[in-house]
Design a protein around this motif. Sequence first.
Motif, PDB file in Angstrom:
ATOM      1  N   MET A   1      -4.264   2.420 -39.324  1.00 48.25           N
ATOM      2  CA  MET A   1      -4.862   1.096 -39.154  1.00 48.25           C
ATOM      3  C   MET A   1      -4.245   0.080 -40.109  1.00 48.25           C
ATOM      4  SD  MET A   1      -8.891   1.667 -38.476  1.00 48.25           S
ATOM      5  CE  MET A   1      -9.279   3.377 -38.726  1.00 48.25           C
ATOM      6  N   ILE A   2      -3.891   0.505 -41.312  1.00 47.98           N
ATOM      7  CA  ILE A   2      -3.273  -0.420 -42.267  1.00 47.98           C
ATOM      8  C   ILE A   2      -1.924  -0.891 -41.744  1.00 47.98           C
ATOM      9  CG2 ILE A   2      -2.153  -0.510 -44.531  1.00 47.98           C
ATOM     10  CD1 ILE A   2      -4.548   0.802 -45.696  1.00 47.98           C
ATOM     11  N   PHE A   3      -1.132   0.015 -41.204  1.00 43.85           N
ATOM     12  CA  PHE A   3       0.173  -0.367 -40.659  1.00 43.85           C
ATOM     13  C   PHE A   3       0.020  -1.285 -39.450  1.00 43.85           C
ATOM     14  CE2 PHE A   3       1.487   3.602 -42.847  1.00 43.85           C
ATOM     15  CZ  PHE A   3       2.378   3.013 -43.733  1.00 43.85           C
ATOM     16  N   VAL A   4      -0.929  -0.961 -38.585  1.00 48.87           N
ATOM     17  CA  VAL A   4      -1.176  -1.807 -37.415  1.00 48.87           C
ATOM     18  C   VAL A   4      -1.674  -3.189 -37.856  1.00 48.87           C
ATOM     19  CG1 VAL A   4      -2.652  -2.084 -35.376  1.00 48.87           C
ATOM     20  CG2 VAL A   4      -1.557   0.117 -35.834  1.00 48.87           C
ATOM     21  N   ALA A   5      -2.565  -3.222 -38.827  1.00 43.67           N
ATOM     22  CA  ALA A   5      -3.091  -4.498 -39.314  1.00 43.67           C
ATOM     23  C   ALA A   5      -2.016  -5.332 -39.982  1.00 43.67           C
ATOM     24  CB  ALA A   5      -4.251  -4.260 -40.278  1.00 43.67           C
ATOM     25  N   ALA A   6      -1.153  -4.704 -40.765  1.00 44.88           N
ATOM     26  CA  ALA A   6      -0.062  -5.441 -41.413  1.00 44.88           C
ATOM     27  C   ALA A   6       0.878  -6.023 -40.367  1.00 44.88           C
ATOM     28  CB  ALA A   6       0.696  -4.524 -42.371  1.00 44.88           C
ATOM     29  N   GLY A   7       1.207  -5.228 -39.355  1.00 43.44           N
ATOM     30  CA  GLY A   7       2.042  -5.740 -38.267  1.00 43.44           C
ATOM     31  C   GLY A   7       1.358  -6.854 -37.497  1.00 43.44           C
ATOM     32  N   SER A   8       0.059  -6.695 -37.272  1.00 39.91           N
ATOM     33  CA  SER A   8      -0.711  -7.729 -36.570  1.00 39.91           C
ATOM     34  C   SER A   8      -0.751  -9.014 -37.379  1.00 39.91           C
ATOM     35  CB  SER A   8      -2.137  -7.244 -36.306  1.00 39.91           C
ATOM     36  OG  SER A   8      -2.133  -6.105 -35.495  1.00 39.91           O
ATOM     37  N   SER A   9      -0.835  -8.894 -38.689  1.00 39.87           N
ATOM     38  CA  SER A   9      -0.852 -10.077 -39.557  1.00 39.87           C
ATOM     39  C   SER A   9       0.458 -10.855 -39.442  1.00 39.87           C
ATOM     40  CB  SER A   9      -1.092  -9.662 -41.008  1.00 39.87           C
ATOM     41  OG  SER A   9      -2.352  -9.079 -41.143  1.00 39.87           O
ATOM     42  N   ILE A  10       1.556 -10.141 -39.358  1.00 43.10           N
ATOM     43  CA  ILE A  10       2.852 -10.804 -39.188  1.00 43.10           C
ATOM     44  C   ILE A  10       2.935 -11.455 -37.814  1.00 43.10           C
ATOM     45  CG2 ILE A  10       5.343 -10.390 -39.013  1.00 43.10           C
ATOM     46  CD1 ILE A  10       4.902  -8.235 -41.225  1.00 43.10           C
ATOM     47  N   VAL A  11       2.422 -10.760 -36.791  1.00 40.78           N
ATOM     48  CA  VAL A  11       2.410 -11.333 -35.436  1.00 40.78           C
ATOM     49  C   VAL A  11       1.564 -12.605 -35.412  1.00 40.78           C
ATOM     50  CG1 VAL A  11       1.621 -10.940 -33.067  1.00 40.78           C
ATOM     51  CG2 VAL A  11       2.936  -9.175 -34.252  1.00 40.78           C
ATOM     52  N   ILE A  12       0.454 -12.608 -36.112  1.00 40.11           N
ATOM     53  CA  ILE A  12      -0.400 -13.800 -36.173  1.00 40.11           C
ATOM     54  C   ILE A  12       0.369 -14.966 -36.777  1.00 40.11           C
ATOM     55  CG2 ILE A  12      -2.427 -14.793 -37.328  1.00 40.11           C
ATOM     56  CD1 ILE A  12      -3.732 -11.981 -36.919  1.00 40.11           C
ATOM     57  N   ARG A  13       1.137 -14.707 -37.832  1.00 38.47           N
ATOM     58  CA  ARG A  13       1.942 -15.777 -38.438  1.00 38.47           C
ATOM     59  C   ARG A  13       3.000 -16.279 -37.456  1.00 38.47           C
ATOM     60  NH1 ARG A  13       3.032 -17.775 -43.782  1.00 38.47           N
ATOM     61  NH2 ARG A  13       5.111 -18.672 -43.867  1.00 38.47           N
TER      62      ARG A  13
ATOM     63  N   PRO B   1     -13.283  -3.796 -40.846  1.00 36.06           N
ATOM     64  CA  PRO B   1     -14.203  -3.492 -39.737  1.00 36.06           C
ATOM     65  C   PRO B   1     -13.750  -2.283 -38.912  1.00 36.06           C
ATOM     66  CG  PRO B   1     -13.661  -5.821 -39.745  1.00 36.06           C
ATOM     67  CD  PRO B   1     -12.772  -5.163 -40.749  1.00 36.06           C
ATOM     68  N   ALA B   2     -12.431  -2.117 -38.773  1.00 33.35           N
ATOM     69  CA  ALA B   2     -11.925  -0.960 -38.032  1.00 33.35           C
ATOM     70  C   ALA B   2     -12.259   0.344 -38.753  1.00 33.35           C
ATOM     71  CB  ALA B   2     -10.420  -1.093 -37.818  1.00 33.35           C
ATOM     72  N   VAL B   3     -12.127   0.341 -40.071  1.00 28.10           N
ATOM     73  CA  VAL B   3     -12.465   1.535 -40.849  1.00 28.10           C
ATOM     74  C   VAL B   3     -13.956   1.824 -40.748  1.00 28.10           C
ATOM     75  CG1 VAL B   3     -12.634   2.442 -43.201  1.00 28.10           C
ATOM     76  CG2 VAL B   3     -10.507   1.415 -42.431  1.00 28.10           C
ATOM     77  N   LEU B   4     -14.778   0.790 -40.798  1.00 25.53           N
ATOM     78  CA  LEU B   4     -16.220   0.992 -40.644  1.00 25.53           C
ATOM     79  C   LEU B   4     -16.557   1.585 -39.281  1.00 25.53           C
ATOM     80  CD1 LEU B   4     -18.037  -2.124 -42.143  1.00 25.53           C
ATOM     81  CD2 LEU B   4     -18.175   0.234 -42.917  1.00 25.53           C
ATOM     82  N   LYS B   5     -15.875   1.120 -38.266  1.00 24.73           N
ATOM     83  CA  LYS B   5     -16.171   1.557 -36.906  1.00 24.73           C
ATOM     84  C   LYS B   5     -15.634   2.956 -36.614  1.00 24.73           C
ATOM     85  CE  LYS B   5     -17.571   0.833 -32.664  1.00 24.73           C
ATOM     86  NZ  LYS B   5     -18.979   0.855 -32.359  1.00 24.73           N
ATOM     87  N   PHE B   6     -14.378   3.205 -37.009  1.00 23.06           N
ATOM     88  CA  PHE B   6     -13.714   4.436 -36.588  1.00 23.06           C
ATOM     89  C   PHE B   6     -13.593   5.479 -37.696  1.00 23.06           C
ATOM     90  CE2 PHE B   6     -11.872   0.975 -33.983  1.00 23.06           C
ATOM     91  CZ  PHE B   6     -12.470   1.331 -32.789  1.00 23.06           C
ATOM     92  N   GLY B   7     -13.911   5.122 -38.929  1.00 23.59           N
ATOM     93  CA  GLY B   7     -13.830   6.063 -40.036  1.00 23.59           C
ATOM     94  C   GLY B   7     -12.491   5.996 -40.746  1.00 23.59           C
ATOM     95  N   VAL B   8     -12.428   6.637 -41.910  1.00 23.55           N
ATOM     96  CA  VAL B   8     -11.225   6.557 -42.739  1.00 23.55           C
ATOM     97  C   VAL B   8     -10.141   7.529 -42.300  1.00 23.55           C
ATOM     98  CG1 VAL B   8     -12.362   5.655 -44.783  1.00 23.55           C
ATOM     99  CG2 VAL B   8     -12.193   8.108 -44.464  1.00 23.55           C
ATOM    100  N   GLU B   9     -10.449   8.444 -41.386  1.00 21.90           N
ATOM    101  CA  GLU B   9      -9.444   9.411 -40.959  1.00 21.90           C
ATOM    102  C   GLU B   9      -8.196   8.733 -40.384  1.00 21.90           C
ATOM    103  OE1 GLU B   9     -12.634   9.607 -39.188  1.00 21.90           O
ATOM    104  OE2 GLU B   9     -13.415  10.569 -40.991  1.00 21.90           O
TER     105      GLU B   9
END
Length: 167
Positions: free
Chosen positions: A106-118, A93-101
């Motif tokens: 976003m991948i690094f932030v999402a991976a870190g967020s996934s670990i924080v969620i765990r 959804p972030a890529v759809l909203k803000f674009g692929v640039e």
Amino acid sequence: MRGLLLNNYYSLQVDEASKWSKLEITFPVQRKTVIRSKYLSFITLIVTGAVFSGVTTLISFLRDNAAFRSLDLSPGYTLGFSLSVSTIAIVYPAVLKFGVEKSEMMIFVAAGSSIVIRIVVWALLGMFRENVNFNSSEVGIASLAVAVVMFAGSYLLSVRIHKNKQF
């Protein structure tokens, strides 16, 4: 599993570079169907990763390795599944909203967020139960359940973003 999910990330970059998004909305297909196909692709790649991982595990098990047989692999599998599913649920959804640039960041932030969620799931379970291990199966299953709910919510959010997006 996460490596296979990066294939979708790179396909998004290619779609953006070729201006495919502008062309695909001219076809007689609903925007919801376009998003559904992306999410089916995500699921297919996650299942493919699980199959490859399972075959590797089976081969190691069949080689009659006594040390391998005593290992409990479920925490690793639930960790891999939950991180893969929650990462894509955050990124797409972030890529759809803000674009692929900005998608690499976003991948690094999402991976870190996934670990924080765990970690949050582990802390919450620790409030209600004693001696909850971060790598326990209960933390893994709870994290996976949260990731699946995030994935479903991500699909709905992506449909909404895509419907409102001006190309």
